[in-house]
Write an enzyme that holds these catalytic residues in place. Sequence first.
Site, PDB file in Angstrom:
ATOM      1  N   GLU A 117       0.798  -1.102   0.023  1.00  0.00           N
ATOM      2  CA  GLU A 117       0.038   0.100   0.005  1.00  0.00           C
ATOM      3  C   GLU A 117       0.880   1.388  -0.082  1.00  0.00           C
ATOM      4  OE1 GLU A 117      -2.484  -0.290   3.540  1.00  0.00           O
ATOM      5  OE2 GLU A 117      -2.777  -2.278   3.420  1.00  0.00           O
ATOM      6  N   LYS A 119       2.310   4.598   1.239  1.00  0.00           N
ATOM      7  CA  LYS A 119       2.535   5.097   2.885  1.00  0.00           C
ATOM      8  C   LYS A 119       1.964   6.509   2.590  1.00  0.00           C
ATOM      9  CE  LYS A 119       5.349   5.378   6.750  1.00  0.00           C
ATOM     10  NZ  LYS A 119       5.312   6.604   6.943  1.00  0.00           N
ATOM     11  N   ASP A 121       1.606  10.394   3.740  1.00  0.00           N
ATOM     12  CA  ASP A 121       2.183  11.273   4.644  1.00  0.00           C
ATOM     13  C   ASP A 121       1.264  12.265   5.158  1.00  0.00           C
ATOM     14  OD1 ASP A 121       4.485  11.736   6.136  1.00  0.00           O
ATOM     15  OD2 ASP A 121       5.156  13.235   4.642  1.00  0.00           O
ATOM     16  N   TYR A 229      -7.073   2.167   6.286  1.00  0.00           N
ATOM     17  CA  TYR A 229      -6.429   1.017   6.047  1.00  0.00           C
ATOM     18  C   TYR A 229      -6.352  -0.314   7.041  1.00  0.00           C
ATOM     19  CZ  TYR A 229      -2.926   3.460   8.956  1.00  0.00           C
ATOM     20  OH  TYR A 229      -2.548   4.227   9.890  1.00  0.00           O
ATOM     21  N   LYS A 318      10.976   3.481   2.654  1.00  0.00           N
ATOM     22  CA  LYS A 318      10.923   4.782   2.605  1.00  0.00           C
ATOM     23  C   LYS A 318      11.725   5.248   1.095  1.00  0.00           C
ATOM     24  CE  LYS A 318       9.372   6.795   6.166  1.00  0.00           C
ATOM     25  NZ  LYS A 318       9.886   7.298   7.062  1.00  0.00           N
ATOM     26  N   CYS A 412      25.700  44.690   6.897  1.00  0.00           N
ATOM     27  CA  CYS A 412      24.500  43.917   6.954  1.00  0.00           C
ATOM     28  C   CYS A 412      23.598  44.776   5.966  1.00  0.00           C
ATOM     29  CB  CYS A 412      23.757  44.768   8.355  1.00  0.00           C
ATOM     30  SG  CYS A 412      22.023  44.019   8.459  1.00  0.00           S
ATOM     31  N   CYS A 415      20.874  46.989   7.734  1.00  0.00           N
ATOM     32  CA  CYS A 415      21.400  48.260   8.488  1.00  0.00           C
ATOM     33  C   CYS A 415      22.791  49.138   8.182  1.00  0.00           C
ATOM     34  CB  CYS A 415      21.103  48.138  10.184  1.00  0.00           C
ATOM     35  SG  CYS A 415      22.453  47.103  10.647  1.00  0.00           S
ATOM     36  N   CYS A 430      25.002  40.249  12.512  1.00  0.00           N
ATOM     37  CA  CYS A 430      24.958  41.728  12.538  1.00  0.00           C
ATOM     38  C   CYS A 430      25.106  42.054  14.115  1.00  0.00           C
ATOM     39  CB  CYS A 430      23.781  42.077  11.758  1.00  0.00           C
ATOM     40  SG  CYS A 430      23.496  43.907  11.912  1.00  0.00           S
ATOM     41  N   CYS A 435      19.318  46.964  14.574  1.00  0.00           N
ATOM     42  CA  CYS A 435      18.962  46.453  13.307  1.00  0.00           C
ATOM     43  C   CYS A 435      17.518  46.345  13.077  1.00  0.00           C
ATOM     44  CB  CYS A 435      19.889  45.546  12.999  1.00  0.00           C
ATOM     45  SG  CYS A 435      19.667  44.725  11.534  1.00  0.00           S
TER      46      CYS A 435
HETATM   47  S1  IVH Z   1       0.018   0.242   8.596  1.00  0.00           S
HETATM   48  C1  IVH Z   1       0.332  -1.736  12.988  1.00  0.00           C
HETATM   49  N1  IVH Z   1      -0.523   1.165   6.332  1.00  0.00           N
HETATM   50  O1  IVH Z   1       2.756   5.184   8.820  1.00  0.00           O
HETATM   51  C2  IVH Z   1       0.581  -1.170  11.658  1.00  0.00           C
HETATM   52  N2  IVH Z   1       0.520   2.455   7.975  1.00  0.00           N
HETATM   53  O2  IVH Z   1       5.357   4.655  10.240  1.00  0.00           O
HETATM   54  C3  IVH Z   1       0.250   0.197  11.533  1.00  0.00           C
HETATM   55  N3  IVH Z   1       0.936   5.012   7.402  1.00  0.00           N
HETATM   56  O3  IVH Z   1       1.604   5.942  12.014  1.00  0.00           O
HETATM   57  C4  IVH Z   1       0.547   0.894  10.057  1.00  0.00           C
HETATM   58  N4  IVH Z   1      -0.109   4.818   5.403  1.00  0.00           N
HETATM   59  O4  IVH Z   1       0.034   6.537   9.966  1.00  0.00           O
HETATM   60  C5  IVH Z   1      -0.195   1.593   7.631  1.00  0.00           C
HETATM   61  N5  IVH Z   1      -1.065   2.042   4.093  1.00  0.00           N
HETATM   62  C6  IVH Z   1      -0.764   2.407   5.451  1.00  0.00           C
HETATM   63  C7  IVH Z   1      -0.107   3.566   5.950  1.00  0.00           C
HETATM   64  C8  IVH Z   1       0.433   3.701   7.050  1.00  0.00           C
HETATM   65  C9  IVH Z   1       0.523   5.787   6.200  1.00  0.00           C
HETATM   66  C10 IVH Z   1       1.380   5.785   8.589  1.00  0.00           C
HETATM   67  C11 IVH Z   1       0.596   5.411   9.751  1.00  0.00           C
HETATM   68  C12 IVH Z   1       1.465   4.940  10.985  1.00  0.00           C
HETATM   69  C13 IVH Z   1       2.965   5.323   9.990  1.00  0.00           C
HETATM   70  C14 IVH Z   1       3.879   4.175  10.733  1.00  0.00           C
END
Ligand code: IVH
Length: 672
Positions: A117, A119, A121, A229, A318, A412, A415, A430, A435
């Site tokens: 899935e 991730k 942010d 999720y 990541k 600067c 000033c 400075c 200033c």
């Molecule tokens: S599963 C027990 N799935 O990533 C497992 N987390 O670093 C729980 N996050 O705090 C996480 N997308 O907020 C999962 N598809 C996804 C996610 C996800 C974003 C975030 C989540 C968690 C952080 C972990």
Amino acid sequence: MLEIPLNIIEKINQLKTTLQSASYAYYVLDNPLMEDVIYDQLYRELQELENEYPSLITLDSPTQRVGDKLNSQLDSVKHNIPLYSLENAFNFNELKQWENRWQKQLEKITEFNYICELKIDGSAIALTYENGIFIRGLTRGDGITGEDITNNLRTIHSIPLKLNIDNPPPIIEIRGEAFLPLQEFNRINEEREKNGENLFANPRNATAGTLRQLDPNIVSQRKLQFFAYNSYLFSKNANITTQKESLNFLQEIGFLVNPNYQSFQNLEQIKQYLDYWEIERKNLPYMTDGVVVKINQFSLQTELGFTQKFPRWAIAVKYPAEEVTTTVEKITINVGRTGAVTPMAIMKPVQIAGTTVQRATLHNSDRVQELDIRVGDTVIIRKAGEIIPEVVEVIKDLRPSNTHPYQMPSNCPECGSTLLRPENEIVTRCVNSSCPAILRGSLIHWASREAMDIRGLGEKVVISLMEYKLVKSIADIYKLTSFQIADLDRMGDKSAQKLITSIEDSKKQSFSRVLYGLGIRYVGAVNAQILAENFSNIDNLIQAKQENLEAIYGIGIEIASSVVEWFKIPENIILIQELKSLNLNLETKNNTQKLGNLANKTFVITGTLPTLKRSEAKKLIENAGGKVNNTISTKIDYLVVGEDSGSKLEKAQKLQLKIITESELLTMIDNS
Ligand code: IVH
């Protein structure tokens, strides 16, 4: 009592169901059922009936999305099940090592597959539904305890107020990620810039800040989204045995699930998915920072379980911070509130990590020399979380022929006084205390959220006030009239009155915040609290000698001498006298009671706290009269928990000790 006609009840129920389906089709399926005007008409009809018969308003009514109830504060609530975080893998090799590890742990590997899935942010949140009705939503907090943000979450249209299940289980908990689409993030920041407010550094911070807003109306104006999720049913559901089925289930019951998940048999296949999204994620309308790889089968997930911090059956791969190339149009320097000079590259605007950027920091003059950056150069810039990116590299091969090395100015730009770089220091400064850049920075710092928290007094307003020569020192802020403010550009009577109120309110801030707001070098929020507690009032602190300061646990030589030097400057003493006559808090309130409050209380600290180092938390507790131990026993009064708290937490729970978060600790110290 008013008799409610049966046909009214029926009508209200019909309207609710129709509006719920329309909203689901619009926000989740992205496939509208009706024209907006029709929706609005039906919505108004429902609203009118509910106004007439308020006893018929239910929690799942679509009219209950726009919160008009202000949150007075956010209550801390314990999670039903802790929210774990994820282990990170930064390359494919680390992903392979993870596979080796989990496979070794099983006696026998049954048939399995993976599900990947994106991730997202944003901020993890947990939603509780009782009998299918949304009743509570919490932030992740430290994973054990979160903050109650139910009213704010009600405003998110992709969170159903009522689940689409015929016989809902008594309790169901949904986990997922709340986030701000990039377009919305940029719109909010543009608006904040116009209002002179501080910008959010990234969509993640903007999401977290919005979720914790006390005014749900503000939340409803910022179009947050939610991807689900995970679901916990608290009752066996034999039909759901894999993550994939769980995602389907979430979708069926009314949630938006990110559609880009995919199943794979092995890591080699996953590699292609990772490579594809590393590029393609830049075209998504929201921010992703990686891919979550999960073992699909719940039976295997259960067998593998959790470490103290993470599930063993999932890992986050990541992506590296985004880098892009652009060209340098100008190199300038920026003077901060301490007089510190930061060289900056002004570049041809480029899109990076979802935002348009034009400025990048070059940190200091040594770095400028090392890079040999010149106007006209092509550079690689990187944005690692913060709003101001940095220049990583100059591509010398692409340098045009007529460039010149950059010379840091010797004066600067604000000033005109000579800039100094003390020997053995990396920073150029400075040192002219009058200033305008220093005054500007000091005023912005004074008004900032962590200091006096004067809402509406951001950079733009400060610049205007200085332009019209309305403020020449911090004390002048308190002499402003609403007429003067209303005359500034982009200000009206209403915002002027609002600003005057927040300025007046700021007089109630604690002595330690005033001390922090003064911007004395090395006196951050924690040191300011220590000083406020040890000296109880400003006169004691002014009279303190270097050795008195150094004697305090946590105050080192540098901090001590910086404080002593600051109070030697006559202008600073004048400022303090003025603040005194303006009735700002220059003493610690109820000092005797304070020591009494944390005195005799023993604390244990565990896990990583959100902002304080453990040593800092220990200092604060001790300075407020409390004690800190290392081990849990019945003698302990409070366990302060942070992220990844392990066995201490379990032990404390068994002994039924009071468990508090960092923010609760700080409130205890602040209120004592
Ligand atoms: S599963 C027990 N799935 O990533 C497992 N987390 O670093 C729980 N996050 O705090 C996480 N997308 O907020 C999962 N598809 C996804 C996610 C996800 C974003 C975030 C989540 C968690 C952080 C972990």
